[in-house]
Design a protein around this motif. Structure first.
Motif, short mmCIF file in Angstrom:
data_model
loop_
_atom_site.label_atom_id
_atom_site.label_comp_id
_atom_site.label_asym_id
_atom_site.label_seq_id
_atom_site.Cartn_x
_atom_site.Cartn_y
_atom_site.Cartn_z
N SER A 137 13.77 46.32 57.39
CA SER A 137 13.22 47.03 58.39
C SER A 137 12.04 47.89 57.89
N PHE A 138 11.58 47.61 56.70
CA PHE A 138 10.70 48.66 56.04
C PHE A 138 9.22 48.27 56.77
N GLY B 63 7.66 37.00 60.16
CA GLY B 63 8.41 36.94 61.14
C GLY B 63 9.12 38.19 61.61
N ASP B 64 10.14 38.11 62.60
CA ASP B 64 10.46 39.46 63.02
C ASP B 64 12.08 39.25 62.99
N ARG B 65 12.43 38.47 62.18
CA ARG B 65 13.97 38.62 61.82
C ARG B 65 14.36 38.50 60.27
N SER B 66 15.51 38.74 59.93
CA SER B 66 15.73 38.95 58.21
C SER B 66 15.72 37.46 57.84
N GLU B 67 16.05 36.35 58.41
CA GLU B 67 16.54 35.14 57.61
C GLU B 67 15.14 34.49 57.74
N LYS B 68 14.18 34.93 58.58
CA LYS B 68 12.89 34.54 58.48
C LYS B 68 11.96 35.14 57.29
N GLY B 69 12.30 36.53 57.37
CA GLY B 69 11.73 37.09 56.23
C GLY B 69 12.21 36.59 54.69
N ILE C 290 8.71 45.83 45.59
CA ILE C 290 9.35 46.68 46.88
C ILE C 290 8.61 45.88 47.91
N THR C 291 9.53 45.26 48.96
CA THR C 291 8.88 44.96 50.10
C THR C 291 9.74 44.90 51.30
N ALA C 292 9.65 44.53 52.27
CA ALA C 292 10.48 44.39 53.56
C ALA C 292 10.70 42.94 53.91
N ASP C 293 11.97 42.75 54.79
CA ASP C 293 12.45 41.64 55.34
C ASP C 293 11.45 41.15 56.60
N HIS C 294 11.10 42.38 57.21
CA HIS C 294 10.31 42.45 58.41
C HIS C 294 9.78 43.74 58.86
N GLY C 295 8.87 43.82 59.77
CA GLY C 295 8.59 45.21 60.28
C GLY C 295 9.76 45.72 61.18
N HIS C 296 9.20 46.64 62.20
CA HIS C 296 10.10 47.11 63.38
C HIS C 296 9.15 47.69 64.18
N ARG C 297 9.77 47.83 65.48
CA ARG C 297 9.17 47.98 66.70
C ARG C 297 9.30 49.78 66.53
N LEU C 298 10.08 50.55 65.88
CA LEU C 298 10.15 51.83 65.84
C LEU C 298 9.60 52.18 64.45
N PRO C 299 9.11 53.46 64.19
CA PRO C 299 8.85 54.35 65.23
C PRO C 299 7.56 54.10 66.24
N ASP D 298 -0.22 48.82 69.79
CA ASP D 298 -0.69 47.85 69.19
C ASP D 298 0.58 47.12 68.28
N ARG D 299 1.15 45.97 68.73
CA ARG D 299 2.12 45.33 68.43
C ARG D 299 1.95 44.78 67.07
N VAL D 300 0.68 44.52 66.70
CA VAL D 300 0.46 44.27 65.22
C VAL D 300 0.95 45.08 64.32
N ARG D 301 1.01 46.16 64.58
CA ARG D 301 1.52 47.31 63.64
C ARG D 301 2.87 47.02 63.38
N ASP D 302 3.86 46.58 64.34
CA ASP D 302 5.16 46.20 64.02
C ASP D 302 5.29 45.22 63.07
N PHE D 303 4.48 44.25 62.54
CA PHE D 303 4.34 43.25 61.64
C PHE D 303 3.72 43.82 60.18
N HIS D 304 3.26 44.98 60.25
CA HIS D 304 2.70 45.39 58.88
C HIS D 304 3.70 46.23 58.23
N ILE D 305 3.83 45.51 57.11
CA ILE D 305 4.79 46.13 55.98
C ILE D 305 4.04 46.34 54.61
N PRO D 306 4.95 47.25 53.69
CA PRO D 306 4.27 47.51 52.50
C PRO D 306 4.78 46.43 51.28
N MET D 307 4.03 46.52 50.40
CA MET D 307 4.54 45.98 49.31
C MET D 307 4.13 46.64 48.05
N LEU D 308 4.86 46.98 47.05
CA LEU D 308 4.67 47.72 45.93
C LEU D 308 5.20 47.05 44.51
#
Length: 610
Positions: A274-275, A310-316, A479-488, A493-503
């Motif tokens: 959920s990063f 996507g929005d679930r771990s197995e999809k990520g 370092i990256t995420a499996d998916h984003g999160h609705r929080l915080p 703008d729901r697109v921000r829920d899918f924005h994730i970092p990668m380093l």
């Protein structure tokens, strides 16, 4: 009452034993059994027992309900009824057993509804069956029926004849409780994930895992799932047009930019649960949540315009390890027969001479993760049972700092090069972490932020220790995420829920710290990473090299029956049910929607074709 309970036990143990014998026949029948050593064969039976018990529980359920709901039936009448039911079950189960022997020998997979498709072409079906040893299989089928019926007549029938009718208010409560208890073996135990194919996978040898699967359970599961995935529901264009629309997105790599000191470094992929970018101040998120990552982002290469598929771990995980996009109405990881056809980073690294391993503090049976991990050809899979229960949270498994510590210990003196993939879990709900509260409050958002802070702190401690290891100088850490999160909740703008970092960071990087702001997707990690390692990425057809300047900036993601598209200065979310935009930003033109529709159509068709 005691006799009735004994009958239920006789059914459950009888079916379990019957399925055990069927597994013996399967191993005798298949030539691949010669690949297995005694330990692997023992593993087939030990791990397959859970699925045998699950299948036996299903088969016991109907007799159990009959005995429970009709306690005042006469013994002869109950005996006749149960013998008919048992005979029907024996015919179905035996037929599946015998058919599965030949299906697996011929096609290499367990019996599912695939052969039923041939019934629409009787001539072709007959030609396929003609090569099978029909007489031997028929003899085996009849023999199994006779053995099963003999068991019923010798052990269950005498118990039935001794039953006396009893009043329902005496028998029904206890018998209903015993019948309900069958749910435990049916779901495979009391763990979080119910019985699935991954529950019995245990070996890097594919055939050993297949042999542990109970054919009757597999067939039943296939029948129940049969109507979910038929024709492509996202056919929007004339044949070939969607493919042509997508072609400009995928450009060949020219003038490859090299970021590494050598093309064969160690690689550690950290998939942070959920990063979301909304917890990283440098990406426009909330300040003070991930200070360690903020600091590290100035030491490496930060991809600041990455979006989850996507929005679930197995999809990520599928997007990261196979470069395969998420689907709006399906999840390929939950379908092992399909996910087994995906290319994987684990397989690529192993073929390139890497030692490979996967770490997860939770249950790998969840969403069929385990079967997918074995398909990745990870040499070692470390999961919840490999950690002390005292290191678990209340729901999921081992805390992040415990898993990081295990990785450091295992890599001490490990053979290089290695590819290690870690999937964290402490920042998953219920957001329980072993540290004092940093963000005060008991509301969900405060708990989430606190868990992210702990996950960040654990990461920082791991990197600090990794820098002291001799392997650091030749290691790339992603370092990256499996998916984003609705929080915080920072905006609507729901697109921000899918924005994730990668380093990217580590001693293997030769490039100076920088920010790469090209829009891309999780699916693009595979091609970007493999090209840096000078490994062919052609199999990853949906993955685009983020360092390829010829590629058009673009990201696609899927959510429940909808999709999103992100391009420079504009983005959109589209609902498939209403065929309308849910939201948008910037100037959206018709071709922007059509680009998303083309991607959805082609990727779902690829899913169906697997």
């Amino acid at each position: 009452m005691k006799s009735r309970l004994l009958i239920l036990m006789a059914y459950l143990t009888g079916w379990t034993g019957w399925l055990l014998v069927s597994r013996v026949l399967f191993l005798i029948y298949q030539s691949q059994t010669s690949q297995l050593n005694p330990a692997a064969i023992a593993g087939v039976f030990a791990n397959g027992l859970r699925m045998d018990l699950s299948t036996a529980g299903y088969l016991t359920m109907i007799p159990a309900l009959l005995i429970t709901l009709l306690p005042n039936w006469s013994s002869p009448k109950l005996a006749r009824s149960l013998r008919i039911i048992t005979l029907i079950e024996l015919i179905v189960v035996s037929l599946i057993t015998v058919a599965d022997l030949e299906v697996f020998r011929t096609w290499g997979f367990h019996l599912d509804i695939t052969p039923l498709h041939y019934l629409t072409s009787p001539r072709e079906a007959a030609a396929s069956v003609a090569a099978s040893p029909i007489l031997s299989l028929t003899t085996l089928f009849v023999g199994m029926l006779l053995v099963g019926d003999y068991y019923f007549k010798r052990l269950i029938h005498p118990l039935l004849l001794r039953l006396n009718p009893i009043r329902w208010w005496v028998a029904t409560p206890l018998l209903l409780t015993a019948t309900a208890a069958l749910v435990i073996p049916i779901r495979g135990g009391l763990q979080l994930a119910p019985m699935n194919v991954s529950a019995v996978y245990f070996s890097p040898v594919a055939f050993a895992n297949y042999a542990a699967v109970t054919p009757q359970w597999n067939f039943m599961h296939s029948v129940l799932e049969r109507n979910k995935y038929g024709k492509n529901p996202f056919s929007f264009f004339p044949k070939g047009q969607a493919s042509r629309t997508l072609k400009p997105l995928f450009q060949p790599v020219r003038n490859q930019q090299s970021l590494l000191t050598n093309p064969k470094p160690n690689v550690i992929l950290i998939v942070w649960e959920s990063f979301t970018a909304k917890t990283v101040a440098g990406l426009g998120g909330r300040a003070g949540v991930t200070p360690e990552f903020e600091k590290l982002s100035h030491e490496g290469i930060l991809f600041n315009q990455l979006f989850a598929s996507g929005d679930r771990s197995e999809k990520g995980l599928i997007a990261l390890l196979s470069g395969f996009p998420a689907q709006a109405t399906a999840s390929i990881m939950t379908l092992p027969t399909k996910s087994a056809k995906l290319p994987t980073l684990g397989e690529k690294f192993r073929k390139a001479g890497y030692e490979t391993s996967f770490y997860y503090g939770g249950e790998t049976e969840f969403a069929n993760i385990k079967s997918y991990l074995y398909h990745n050809q990870f040499g070692r899979i470390i999961s919840k049972p490999d950690f002390k229960s005292s290191d678990w949270n209340s729901k999921w498994g081992a805390h992040d700092h415990v898993v990081y510590s295990r990785i450091l210990s295992d890599l001490s003196g490990a053979k290089q090069p290695f590819f290690v993939s870690l999937f964290t879990l402490s920042s998953h709900e219920p957001f329980e972490v072993p540290m004092p509260t940093v963000f005060s409050g008991t509301d969900e958002e405060s708990l989430f932020l606190n868990s992210m802070y702990y996950a960040d702190r654990s990461l920082g401690e791991f990197i600090a220790q990794a820098k002291k290891q001799p392997w650091w100088a030749n290691t790339l850490i992603v370092i990256t995420a499996d998916h984003g999160h609705r929080l915080p909740v920072l905006s609507t703008d729901r697109v921000r829920d899918f924005h994730i970092p990668m380093l990217w960071l580590g001693g293997a990087l030769k490039a100076k710290p920088q920010v790469i702001d090209r829009i891309g997707s999780q699916t693009d990690l595979a091609a970007t990473l493999l090209h840096q390692l000078k490994v062919d990425a052609t199999d990853f057809k949906w993955s685009r090299d983020l360092l390829n300047p010829q590629n058009r900036p673009f990201a696609y993601f899927a959510f429940n029956n909808g999709f999103g598209v992100v391009q420079p200065n504009r983005h959109l979310l589209f609902d498939n049910t209403s065929r309308q935009l849910i939201s948008s930003n910037g100037v959206i033109q018709k071709q922007d929607i059509e680009l998303g529709e083309a991607y959805e159509e082609e990727s779902y068709q690829d899913f169906l074709n697997k």
